[in-house]
Design a protein around this motif. Structure first.
Motif, mmCIF file in Angstrom:
data_model
loop_
_atom_site.group_PDB
_atom_site.id
_atom_site.type_symbol
_atom_site.label_atom_id
_atom_site.label_comp_id
_atom_site.label_asym_id
_atom_site.label_seq_id
_atom_site.Cartn_x
_atom_site.Cartn_y
_atom_site.Cartn_z
ATOM 1 N N TYR A 83 82.832 -32.626 72.334
ATOM 2 C CA TYR A 83 82.883 -31.287 72.923
ATOM 3 C C TYR A 83 81.960 -31.309 74.137
ATOM 4 O O TYR A 83 80.745 -31.447 74.011
ATOM 5 C CB TYR A 83 82.434 -30.225 71.920
ATOM 6 N N THR A 84 82.545 -31.178 75.334
ATOM 7 C CA THR A 84 81.783 -31.302 76.575
ATOM 8 C C THR A 84 81.807 -30.020 77.401
ATOM 9 O O THR A 84 81.391 -30.036 78.558
ATOM 10 C CB THR A 84 82.343 -32.458 77.420
ATOM 11 N N SER A 85 82.259 -28.930 76.844
ATOM 12 C CA SER A 85 82.443 -27.692 77.606
ATOM 13 C C SER A 85 81.238 -26.759 77.582
ATOM 14 O O SER A 85 81.367 -25.595 77.954
ATOM 15 C CB SER A 85 83.671 -26.946 77.085
ATOM 16 N N LEU A 86 80.084 -27.233 77.155
ATOM 17 C CA LEU A 86 78.910 -26.368 77.163
ATOM 18 C C LEU A 86 78.390 -26.140 78.585
ATOM 19 O O LEU A 86 77.775 -25.119 78.866
ATOM 20 C CB LEU A 86 77.781 -26.968 76.311
ATOM 21 N N LYS A 114 89.718 -30.103 63.480
ATOM 22 C CA LYS A 114 89.993 -28.854 64.203
ATOM 23 C C LYS A 114 89.026 -27.740 63.805
ATOM 24 O O LYS A 114 88.678 -26.893 64.619
ATOM 25 C CB LYS A 114 91.439 -28.399 63.957
ATOM 26 N N ALA A 115 88.557 -27.744 62.569
ATOM 27 C CA ALA A 115 87.640 -26.696 62.116
ATOM 28 C C ALA A 115 86.315 -26.767 62.867
ATOM 29 O O ALA A 115 85.779 -25.741 63.306
ATOM 30 C CB ALA A 115 87.401 -26.817 60.616
ATOM 31 N N GLN A 122 83.665 -21.188 69.127
ATOM 32 C CA GLN A 122 83.295 -19.818 68.794
ATOM 33 C C GLN A 122 81.794 -19.572 68.931
ATOM 34 O O GLN A 122 81.364 -18.447 69.148
ATOM 35 C CB GLN A 122 83.739 -19.476 67.367
ATOM 36 N N ARG A 123 80.988 -20.584 68.794
ATOM 37 C CA ARG A 123 79.537 -20.434 68.838
ATOM 38 C C ARG A 123 78.928 -21.001 70.126
ATOM 39 O O ARG A 123 77.743 -21.341 70.155
ATOM 40 C CB ARG A 123 78.907 -21.095 67.619
ATOM 41 N N THR A 124 79.691 -21.061 71.188
ATOM 42 C CA THR A 124 79.203 -21.610 72.453
ATOM 43 C C THR A 124 77.979 -20.851 72.968
ATOM 44 O O THR A 124 77.007 -21.463 73.425
ATOM 45 C CB THR A 124 80.330 -21.599 73.510
ATOM 46 N N ILE A 164 72.875 -23.301 63.380
ATOM 47 C CA ILE A 164 73.985 -22.635 64.076
ATOM 48 C C ILE A 164 75.309 -22.811 63.342
ATOM 49 O O ILE A 164 75.974 -21.828 63.024
ATOM 50 C CB ILE A 164 74.091 -23.145 65.526
ATOM 51 N N LEU A 165 75.688 -24.024 63.055
ATOM 52 C CA LEU A 165 76.989 -24.264 62.418
ATOM 53 C C LEU A 165 76.895 -23.955 60.923
ATOM 54 O O LEU A 165 75.900 -24.277 60.269
ATOM 55 C CB LEU A 165 77.440 -25.706 62.632
ATOM 56 N N SER A 166 77.946 -23.349 60.385
ATOM 57 C CA SER A 166 77.902 -22.989 58.960
ATOM 58 C C SER A 166 78.852 -23.836 58.115
ATOM 59 O O SER A 166 78.460 -24.331 57.064
ATOM 60 C CB SER A 166 78.236 -21.508 58.784
#
Length: 184
Positions: A83-86, A114-115, A122-124, A164-166
Motif C-alpha cells: 500500500y503506497t497511497s499514503l 482484500k480485507a 479506510q484508515r488512511t 490502528i488496525l483491528s
C-alpha cells in the motif's frame, strides 16, 4: 589265552586316563565349538536389541510433522502486496531547533488480502496522523542514523498493528523516502 585277555593294570589298561585326541579332528571340533558359541551370542544380542527397540518405539510418540513457517517452507520470503497511497508525511522533530522530516511510507500486507487493503484504505487519515505523531516524537539524530532504520520500521509496524488496525495486520513497513532537513 585267557590270561592274555585279562586286563593288565600295570601297562595302562582300563584304569588309566583316556588319551587326548590329536590331529586335525581335535582342532576342527574345538574351532567349530567356538564358532557356534560366537554365532549364538550374536543372535542373542540382535534379538535383544530388536525387541528393546520395538518396545521403546511403541511407548514413545512419533513426530510426524514439524511445524514450519510459510516463509521457510519455500526457502524464499513471502511476496507481499504494498500500500503506497499514503503520500509524503511532513512534520518536525522534537529537537530544539526542530528539523523537518519528510517520509514516504509503504505498508506491506499478505498477497491478495482484500480485507487488509480495505481496512488500510479506510484508515488512511488515522495512519497519517499516527505517522506524523511518531516522527514528531523522534530526534533528527535518531532519524538520520541508517543503522536505526530497521528498528524504526519495526516500531511503526507494531504501532500500526496494535493501535490502528483491528481485524488485519500489516507484515512490513518500508521507507520509500526519508529526508531529515535541519535548519541552521
Amino acid at each position: 589265552m585267557a590270561d592274555d585277555d585279562e586286563i593288565n593294570l600295570d601297562e595302562g589298561g582300563a584304569g588309566s586316563a583316556p588319551e587326548k585326541k590329536r590331529g586335525i579332528g581335535g582342532l576342527l571340533s574345538g574351532l567349530l565349538k567356538w564358532i557356534i558359541i560366537g554365532l549364538a551370542a550374536i543372535i542373542v544380542i540382535v534379538v535383544v536389541v530388536v525387541v528393546t527397540v520395538k518396545i521403546t518405539s511403541k511407548n514413545s510418540t512419533q513426530v510426524t510433522a514439524i511445524p514450519t513457517s510459510e516463509e521457510y517452507v519455500s526457502g524464499q520470503r513471502e511476496i507481499y502486496d504494498w500500500y503506497t497511497s499514503l503520500g509524503i508525511i511532513q512534520t518536525t522533530t522534537c529537537d530544539d531547533p526542530p528539523a523537518t522530516v519528510r517520509v514516504d511510507v509503504a505498508l506491506a500486507y499478505k498477497k491478495d488480502d482484500k480485507a487488509t487493503s480495505t481496512e488500510i484504505t479506510q484508515r488512511t487519515v488515522e495512519l497519517k496522523a499516527f505517522l506524523r505523531r511518531y516522527f514528531s516524537g523522534k530526534t533528527a539524530a535518531e532519524l538520520r542514523n541508517t543503522n536505526n532504520e530497521d528498528a524504526l520500521e519495526n516500531e511503526i509496524k507494531n504501532g500500526i498493528n496494535d493501535k490502528i488496525l483491528s481485524s488485519s495486520r500489516i507484515r512490513d513497513v518500508v521507507f520509500q523516502q526519508k529526508d531529515v532537513i535541519e535548519q541552521n
